[in-house]
Design an enzyme around this catalytic site. Structure first.
Site, mmCIF file in Angstrom:
data_model
loop_
_atom_site.group_PDB
_atom_site.id
_atom_site.type_symbol
_atom_site.label_atom_id
_atom_site.label_comp_id
_atom_site.label_asym_id
_atom_site.label_seq_id
_atom_site.Cartn_x
_atom_site.Cartn_y
_atom_site.Cartn_z
ATOM 1 C CD GLU A 393 24.660 33.044 74.198
ATOM 2 O OE1 GLU A 393 24.960 34.039 73.528
ATOM 3 O OE2 GLU A 393 23.959 33.095 75.231
HETATM 4 C C1 LIG Z 1 17.888 24.827 74.669
HETATM 5 C C2 LIG Z 1 17.963 25.954 73.716
HETATM 6 C C3 LIG Z 1 17.859 27.253 74.185
HETATM 7 C C4 LIG Z 1 17.875 28.322 73.287
HETATM 8 N N1 LIG Z 1 17.670 29.602 73.757
HETATM 9 C C5 LIG Z 1 17.469 30.602 72.851
HETATM 10 C C6 LIG Z 1 17.027 31.896 73.310
HETATM 11 O O1 LIG Z 1 16.886 32.145 74.500
HETATM 12 N N2 LIG Z 1 16.761 32.837 72.376
HETATM 13 C C7 LIG Z 1 16.909 32.610 71.033
HETATM 14 O O2 LIG Z 1 16.652 33.520 70.246
HETATM 15 N N3 LIG Z 1 17.360 31.396 70.578
HETATM 16 C C8 LIG Z 1 17.612 30.394 71.446
HETATM 17 N N4 LIG Z 1 18.017 29.152 71.012
HETATM 18 C C9 LIG Z 1 18.181 28.924 69.578
HETATM 19 C C10 LIG Z 1 19.621 28.680 69.175
HETATM 20 O O3 LIG Z 1 20.353 29.862 69.249
HETATM 21 C C11 LIG Z 1 19.590 28.048 67.782
HETATM 22 O O4 LIG Z 1 19.109 26.723 67.952
HETATM 23 C C12 LIG Z 1 20.941 28.045 67.117
HETATM 24 O O5 LIG Z 1 21.324 29.350 66.773
HETATM 25 C C13 LIG Z 1 20.952 27.177 65.845
HETATM 26 O O6 LIG Z 1 19.882 27.455 65.021
HETATM 27 P P1 LIG Z 1 18.980 26.240 64.469
HETATM 28 O O7 LIG Z 1 18.560 25.439 65.639
HETATM 29 O O8 LIG Z 1 17.914 26.809 63.620
HETATM 30 O O9 LIG Z 1 19.968 25.392 63.613
HETATM 31 P P2 LIG Z 1 20.327 25.603 62.075
HETATM 32 O O10 LIG Z 1 20.665 27.030 61.840
HETATM 33 O O11 LIG Z 1 19.279 24.973 61.238
HETATM 34 O O12 LIG Z 1 21.656 24.761 61.979
HETATM 35 C C14 LIG Z 1 21.691 23.341 61.790
HETATM 36 C C15 LIG Z 1 23.123 22.918 61.489
HETATM 37 O O13 LIG Z 1 23.581 23.546 60.287
HETATM 38 C C16 LIG Z 1 24.755 24.281 60.537
HETATM 39 N N5 LIG Z 1 24.743 25.505 59.725
HETATM 40 C C17 LIG Z 1 23.764 26.406 59.577
HETATM 41 N N6 LIG Z 1 24.148 27.404 58.776
HETATM 42 C C18 LIG Z 1 25.415 27.148 58.412
HETATM 43 C C19 LIG Z 1 26.379 27.808 57.588
HETATM 44 N N7 LIG Z 1 26.132 28.979 56.999
HETATM 45 N N8 LIG Z 1 27.583 27.245 57.458
HETATM 46 C C20 LIG Z 1 27.881 26.077 58.058
HETATM 47 N N9 LIG Z 1 27.025 25.394 58.830
HETATM 48 C C21 LIG Z 1 25.802 25.922 59.004
HETATM 49 C C22 LIG Z 1 24.721 24.600 62.028
HETATM 50 O O14 LIG Z 1 26.017 24.843 62.543
HETATM 51 C C23 LIG Z 1 24.108 23.326 62.576
HETATM 52 O O15 LIG Z 1 25.090 22.355 62.740
HETATM 53 C C24 LIG Z 1 18.058 28.069 71.905
HETATM 54 C C25 LIG Z 1 18.209 26.764 71.450
HETATM 55 C C26 LIG Z 1 18.135 25.717 72.326
HETATM 56 C C27 LIG Z 1 18.243 24.327 71.776
#
Ligand SMILES: Cc1cc2nc3c(=O)[nH]c(=O)nc-3n(C[C@H](O)[C@H](O)[C@H](O)COP(=O)(O)OP(=O)(O)OC[C@H]3O[C@@H](n4cnc5c(N)ncnc54)[C@H](O)[C@@H]3O)c2cc1C
Length: 585
Positions: A393
């Site tokens: 989220e």
């Molecule tokens: C168990 C699980 C269930 C999920 N369910 C869903 C679902 O139903 N539908 C769906 O669409 N998604 C889902 N997700 C995805 C989830 O919303 C994303 O994993 C999340 O938004 C983070 O994206 P990412 O994993 O690509 O991390 P990244 O975006 O790569 O982030 C990695 C790190 O970098 C930081 N970061 C990134 N950008 C910035 C910035 N601009 N400034 C500062 N820090 C930053 C983040 O805070 C984090 O600490 C799920 C994830 C998991 C693990």
């Protein structure tokens, strides 16, 4: 930053008889259908999650936020929050499956669907005949959600879009009948949202279940689309509106996620309390040790604070929603706009509740000692399950940036006035402070005076930062994060103060001894934390005389006339929790 009157806030003590009955029936459902099967949930029994979800559907719990004309229960926002709260306490697997289905899987259609789409899909989703999921994230598009590469191409006859691409981390994917899919049409700046029926014959395939740290029975898979034919009438809202839909639906998801952290906190505290009373070391129940009392008291305090903020904001949303409907808006637009008005609070609560939950689960493990590390005792899974709430989220970093970003945007557009009060605080800094001793004999009067001063700290730091960097402030992320932490803590402590004050006014101050202790303890910690975060902010952009003056202001605005005895507060809170076998307020 304005003052709020205690009588104007909603507290969990304000639940109606109907809401209490709803809470009790959800609790009964969880105690019967989930708690006895906890070990199975840890063994990746996805079918069990589906089964519990189907039973929840039979009870009508999947239709809480769906209007009655589409076979839902059409409940008010507070009641939907209540259901989220109590259905989520036993395992993160059900919390996630429930949230993904009723929230992000269903709400896009409730809020943005046209009449035909609503009639076709909502009754199935509301009853649990079909399950929904939300496919936004991609391998290379997580926090930067609008950067997805999934495409939607109009067919030659103009009747279908052909969707191709890869989605990742999709909750409920393993048993979803319907997916809300986000894809880009041509070179559009913004993605578009589609309702896609899950049909393996139509170019949809799934990856294996992800091997996850926690929420073991929540289905999470990759979803692949290869020229998946989606009728043009299944586009949600308009072309290019997908990013807006994604963000607005996530606002609701965020406050509901805060709700979903509440009963988990209560249950972790309850289990830890009972364990601490039974476990003896040095011929003494460990609950009698100050170290354990410290933990129980802080866990109770965080539970009280997260409840106070979550239900306060939920009712604020409800009130705005009703006003908008009375003014002639249709219910879906009214809900969207009402939630949008409180988007800052939604992000604040998501961050705060997920971090308090994590703290509680961690201390739960510690109270259980070696057994805390054992998969045969409940704390191990609670600790693992809690971790995800800080990631999905919108990560807590992204949500922190959003809180402060949205506030500053509102200020620049003139929707909230922070610049004028910030200037007043700057003037106050150069004035001679009053040396009068204020009368703090009235209930919570010193706490309210301190809260007022903490708001001045925020105005001082945020106001000076805006002045210093203007539009370039965005590039100073560490400073923004410090300001965001201050803002989050102010909202949470204010919510606790107002709840305690309201309940003391109606039930007498004596009825609120423990609540007062939790409020005072949290305020004390908040003052400390805000002092540290504000100091970091100030020294990052102010030097010389300006720095000295602001640090002097910080000392002035974080001053207590008389500190409460924090050790005594913790002891009293813990003793209440111990005698009640948990959090029973
Ligand atoms: C168990 C699980 C269930 C999920 N369910 C869903 C679902 O139903 N539908 C769906 O669409 N998604 C889902 N997700 C995805 C989830 O919303 C994303 O994993 C999340 O938004 C983070 O994206 P990412 O994993 O690509 O991390 P990244 O975006 O790569 O982030 C990695 C790190 O970098 C930081 N970061 C990134 N950008 C910035 C910035 N601009 N400034 C500062 N820090 C930053 C983040 O805070 C984090 O600490 C799920 C994830 C998991 C693990």
């Amino acid at each position: 930053m304005r003052e709020t009157d205690a009588k104007d806030v909603f507290t969990p003590e304000d639940f109606t008889e109907e809401q209490r009955m709803m809470r009790d029936s959800v609790k009964e459902f969880i105690d019967k259908e989930v708690i006895p099967k906890k070990p199975q949930f840890e063994k990746k029994d996805y079918a069990l999650t589906e089964d519990v979800m189907r039973k929840a559907g039979e009870l009508g719990l999947l239709g809480i936020a769906v209007p009655e004309e589409y076979d839902g229960m059409g409940m008010d926002f507070v009641t939907t929050m209540l259901v989220c709260d109590y259905i989520s306490g036993a395992t993160g697997s059900i919390a996630t499956a429930f949230g993904a289905h009723t929230g992000i899987g269903t709400m896009p259609i409730v809020l943005y669907g046209n009449e035909e789409q609503k009639k076709k899909y909502l009754p199935k989703l509301a009853t649990g005949e079909w399950f929904g999921s939300y496919a936004l994230t991609e391998p290379e598009a997580g926090s930067d959600a609008n950067s997805g590469k999934t495409t939607a191409t109009l067919s030659e006859d103009g009747k279908h879009y052909l969707i191709s691409g890869q989605k990742m981390w999709i909750s409920n994917a393993g048993f979803a009948d319907l997916l809300i899919v986000f894809a880009r049409i041509e070179d559009d700046k913004y993605i578009t949202s589609f309702i896609v029926e899950n049909d393996p014959e139509n170019g949809i395939s799934m990856g294996e279940e992800e091997n996850k740290l926690g929420i073991h029975s929540s289905s999470t898979r990759q979803v692949f689309f290869s020229d998946t034919k989606v009728p043009v009438e299944n586009m949600l809202s308009e072309r290019g509106n997908g990013f807006k839909i994604a963000m607005n639906v996530l606002n609701i998801g965020r406050i509901k996620l805060a709700g979903a952290c509440l009963d988990a906190q209560r249950r972790v505290l309850g289990l830890s309390t009972v364990y601490a009373k039974e476990r003896k070391q040095f011929k003494t129940p460990i609950a009698e040790f100050g170290a354990i009392k410290f933990k129980l008291a802080e866990m109770a305090m965080y539970t009280y604070v997260s409840e106070s903020g979550t239900y306060r904001a939920a009712k604020d949303i409800d009130n705005r929603l009703k006003l908008r409907i009375e003014a002639g808006e249709d219910p879906a637009t009214a809900e969207l706009k009402a939630v949008e008005e409180f988007a800052i609070e939604c992000s604040i609560l998501k961050v705060a509740a997920s971090e308090y939950m994590q703290y509680s689960a961690d201390e739960g493990v510690q109270i259980y000692g070696g057994m805390g590390f054992s998969a045969d005792a409940p704390m191990e899974s609670a600790w693992r399950d809690a971790r995800i709430s800080r990631i999905y989220e919108g990560t807590n970093e992204i949500n922190r940036m959003l809180t402060i970003g949205m506030l500053l945007k509102k200020a620049m557009r003139g929707h909230v006035n922070i610049l004028e009060p910030a200037m007043k605080v700057a003037e106050e800094l150069t004035s001679i402070p009053s040396f009068d001793t204020p009368d703090y004999s009235a209930f919570l009067s010193e706490e309210k005076a301190i809260l007022k001063n903490l708001k001045k700290v925020f105005l001082m730091v945020a106001g000076a930062a805006v002045q210093k960097y203007g539009e370039e402030l965005e590039e100073h992320q560490q400073l923004l994060l410090a300001a965001s932490d201050i803002l989050i803590d102010i909202y949470m402590v204010e919510s606790a103060i107002l709840r305690t004050e309201k309940n003391a006014e109606r039930n007498g101050e004596n009825s609120q001894k423990i609540q007062l202790a939790m409020t005072q303890l949290f305020l004390y910690k908040t003052v400390d934390k805000i002092t540290q975060r504000a100091k970091e902010g100030i020294v990052s952009f102010a030097e010389g005389d300006e720095q000295r003056m602001m640090l002097m202001g910080l000392r002035r605005f974080t001053k207590y006339q008389e500190y409460p005895n924090i050790t005594e507060l913790r002891k009293n809170i813990a003793e209440n929790i111990i005698s009640n076998n948990g959090y029973k307020l």
